[in-house]
Design a protein around this motif. Structure first.
Motif, PDB file in Angstrom:
ATOM      1  N   ALA A 171       0.816  -1.215   0.000  1.00 58.29           N
ATOM      2  CA  ALA A 171       0.000   0.000   0.000  1.00 58.29           C
ATOM      3  C   ALA A 171       0.847   1.261   0.000  1.00 58.29           C
ATOM      4  CB  ALA A 171      -0.936   0.003   1.204  1.00 58.29           C
ATOM      5  N   VAL A 172       2.036   1.212   0.590  1.00 52.75           N
ATOM      6  CA  VAL A 172       2.885   2.398   0.633  1.00 52.75           C
ATOM      7  C   VAL A 172       3.214   2.858  -0.789  1.00 52.75           C
ATOM      8  CG1 VAL A 172       5.092   3.341   1.399  1.00 52.75           C
ATOM      9  CG2 VAL A 172       3.843   1.755   2.879  1.00 52.75           C
ATOM     10  N   GLY A 199      10.886   9.644   0.509  1.00 52.45           N
ATOM     11  CA  GLY A 199      10.979   9.760   1.953  1.00 52.45           C
ATOM     12  C   GLY A 199       9.863   8.999   2.651  1.00 52.45           C
ATOM     13  N   VAL A 200       8.681   8.970   2.045  1.00 49.23           N
ATOM     14  CA  VAL A 200       7.574   8.184   2.600  1.00 49.23           C
ATOM     15  C   VAL A 200       7.924   6.706   2.576  1.00 49.23           C
ATOM     16  CG1 VAL A 200       5.155   7.536   2.287  1.00 49.23           C
ATOM     17  CG2 VAL A 200       5.856   9.913   1.961  1.00 49.23           C
ATOM     18  N   VAL A 201       8.479   6.244   1.450  1.00 48.84           N
ATOM     19  CA  VAL A 201       8.906   4.844   1.350  1.00 48.84           C
ATOM     20  C   VAL A 201       9.985   4.546   2.389  1.00 48.84           C
ATOM     21  CG1 VAL A 201       9.959   3.110  -0.159  1.00 48.84           C
ATOM     22  CG2 VAL A 201       8.313   4.750  -1.093  1.00 48.84           C
ATOM     23  N   LEU A 232      -3.274   0.180  10.988  1.00 48.45           N
ATOM     24  CA  LEU A 232      -3.561   1.489  11.569  1.00 48.45           C
ATOM     25  C   LEU A 232      -2.664   2.570  10.961  1.00 48.45           C
ATOM     26  CD1 LEU A 232      -5.120   3.133  13.692  1.00 48.45           C
ATOM     27  CD2 LEU A 232      -3.309   2.556  15.334  1.00 48.45           C
ATOM     28  N   GLY A 233      -1.387   2.246  10.764  1.00 49.01           N
ATOM     29  CA  GLY A 233      -0.479   3.232  10.190  1.00 49.01           C
ATOM     30  C   GLY A 233      -0.918   3.691   8.810  1.00 49.01           C
ATOM     31  N   ILE A 234      -1.260   2.737   7.948  1.00 50.29           N
ATOM     32  CA  ILE A 234      -1.710   3.100   6.596  1.00 50.29           C
ATOM     33  C   ILE A 234      -3.047   3.827   6.657  1.00 50.29           C
ATOM     34  CG2 ILE A 234      -2.456   2.177   4.367  1.00 50.29           C
ATOM     35  CD1 ILE A 234       0.583   2.159   4.828  1.00 50.29           C
ATOM     36  N   ALA A 235      -3.929   3.419   7.571  1.00 48.24           N
ATOM     37  CA  ALA A 235      -5.222   4.081   7.697  1.00 48.24           C
ATOM     38  C   ALA A 235      -5.069   5.550   8.061  1.00 48.24           C
ATOM     39  CB  ALA A 235      -6.065   3.365   8.759  1.00 48.24           C
ATOM     40  N   LEU A 236      -4.032   5.872   8.853  1.00 50.64           N
ATOM     41  CA  LEU A 236      -3.815   7.249   9.292  1.00 50.64           C
ATOM     42  C   LEU A 236      -2.985   8.074   8.308  1.00 50.64           C
ATOM     43  CD1 LEU A 236      -3.052   6.646  13.081  1.00 50.64           C
ATOM     44  CD2 LEU A 236      -5.202   7.458  12.071  1.00 50.64           C
ATOM     45  N   SER A 237      -2.402   7.427   7.308  1.00 51.19           N
ATOM     46  CA  SER A 237      -1.445   8.126   6.442  1.00 51.19           C
ATOM     47  C   SER A 237      -2.074   9.229   5.602  1.00 51.19           C
ATOM     48  CB  SER A 237      -0.735   7.119   5.526  1.00 51.19           C
ATOM     49  OG  SER A 237      -1.659   6.541   4.605  1.00 51.19           O
ATOM     50  N   GLY A 238      -3.368   9.154   5.353  1.00 53.72           N
ATOM     51  CA  GLY A 238      -3.999  10.144   4.499  1.00 53.72           C
ATOM     52  C   GLY A 238      -4.858  11.162   5.214  1.00 53.72           C
ATOM     53  N   VAL A 239      -4.906  11.091   6.556  1.00 57.30           N
ATOM     54  CA  VAL A 239      -5.863  11.941   7.279  1.00 57.30           C
ATOM     55  C   VAL A 239      -5.335  13.351   7.523  1.00 57.30           C
ATOM     56  CG1 VAL A 239      -6.927   9.951   8.387  1.00 57.30           C
ATOM     57  CG2 VAL A 239      -5.058  11.144   9.548  1.00 57.30           C
TER      58      VAL A 239
END
Length: 395
Positions: free
Chosen positions: A23-24, A44-46, A82-89
């Motif tokens: 997903a990243v 940097g996100v990767v 949870l980490g991926i779920a929060l990445s776009g908020v």
């Protein structure tokens, strides 16, 4: 719980976790489109998803060698989601980095313990471990489609919906953990047969790092590269990333079948040579013609995937958790440490120029594999030749 049922549940759970590794990269085009991130910024996100995972994964492997920690499976699955779920908020770049880093820690915690539980559930069967690895590969393949289905509809603000696979994965692993016999602290399993071959394991680990650099580098940028070559088509980019991950399904099954006849080391050598040629083809092919080369690259990178896991366990029979943490987990994370260099070079030159050095990575892996011995596989307890999936000695 019957072995086949346990492996099936663990394989599906593995898929649910590895959705978040894939997903990243799948989120990268959306970060570029919605937040105007540069190549360096998205790399940097990767990196954030990879750096903590790369450091933490061997530590979790050491932990699982010392004692059973089966509760890590549901907890780490939920952390990854949870980490991926929060990445776009949040529009904050720092918050995004922290969120994907949290997901990386969850992934790091999951893999060594899940490999130990899967190995115990498989009863030593290499074929069963191949199915376990296949689950993770399918999770990777589904990541671009899952992210596109959610984010393409409502934008990055809908990333909380991506927590759902983690909830399903955590629920699936609970029956397997209840069926596992408890072990006293300080014992990670039955006494290991054979002695450690540390030198071979180090060379194998270096080959795993080379594979990871190629895999993560392509995963981070192949969708952008494909879209760039096809007039900005986001669908072409999603298709390229999907093919890069989908080939893992065929590669894992093919690798196990070929290794049964010719040996894991030899099959891995052939595979890495194929990969070097296919990456070159990917970079040189015009327009849509790059997609078949993406598929070949994927197969070439994934044929050795489960073979490297079992080779590492056989080279370090007294430290299976540590071996799994490096060969299974780091195979798809440590390459993220190189992604910022690729991104910075792409900003200064072009994506094609920045990706060209990746051709050398499978060549280096091939050279390292040529120095490795093919270890004898001990007969798994409770498995006979009539079972049809007992690993045979290859040379």
């Amino acid at each position: 719980m019957r072995k086949n049922h346990a492996i099936t549940r663990l394989s599906v759970g593995h898929a649910c976790v590895d959705v978040y590794q894939g997903a990243v990269a799948a989120l990268v085009p959306f970060f570029v489109a919605e937040r105007a991130y540069s190549y360096a910024a998205v790399s940097g996100v990767v990196l954030a998803a990879s750096v903590l995972s790369s450091v933490a994964q061997p530590l979790f492997g050491v932990l699982t060698d010392r004692r059973a920690v089966p509760w890590l499976l549901p907890v780490s699955t939920l952390l990854a989601g949870l980490g991926i779920a929060l990445s776009g908020v949040s529009d904050s770049y720092a918050v995004t980095l922290a969120a994907v880093a949290l997901s990386g820690v969850g992934v790091a915690a999951y893999h060594p313990e899940s490999a130990r539980v899967a190995r115990a559930a498989a009863g030593g069967s290499h074929a069963a471990m191949g199915w376990f690895s296949l689950g993770g590969n399918l999770g990777f393949a589904l990541a671009p489609l899952t992210v596109a289905a959610v984010v393409a509809v409502g934008g990055l603000r809908l990333t909380p919906l991506l927590l759902l696979p983690a909830v399903a994965g955590a629920a699936l692993c609970l029956p397997v953990l209840r069926a596992e016999r408890p072990r006293p602290a300080g014992t990670a399993g039955p006494p290991a047969a054979g002695t450690d071959d540390t030198a071979s394991f180090v060379r194998l680990s270096l080959a795993v790092v080379c594979r990871s650099v190629a895999f993560v580098g392509l995963g981070a940028f192949v969708s952008l590269y494909a879209a760039e070559r096809m007039d900005g088509s986001r669908a072409a980019g999603t298709a390229a990333l999907f093919l890069l991950y989908l080939g893992g399904a065929a590669g894992s099954v093919l690798g196990g079948a070929l290794a049964g006849r010719w040996g894991r080391v030899r099959v891995s050598c052939w595979s890495y040579l194929l990969t070097a040629a296919s990456i070159a083809g990917l970079l040189l092919a015009p327009g849509p013609a790059l997609h078949p080369f993406v598929a070949l690259t994927s197969a070439g990178l994934y044929v050795p995937f489960s073979l490297q896991v079992t080779l590492g366990q056989d080279y370090l029979p007294s430290r299976v958790g540590t071996a799994s943490g490096i060969t299974l987990g780091l195979a798809v994370s440590v390459g993220g440490l190189i992604s910022p260099l690729i991104g910075a070079l792409a900003d200064r030159t072009s994506l094609r120029t920045a990706l060209t050095p990746l051709v050398l990575m499978p060549v280096l892996a091939w050279l390292l594999f040529r120095t490795l011995p093919e270890p004898a596989l001990p007969a798994p307890s409770g498995v006979t030749e009539s079972d049809g999936d007992a690993p045979s000695r290859t040379s």
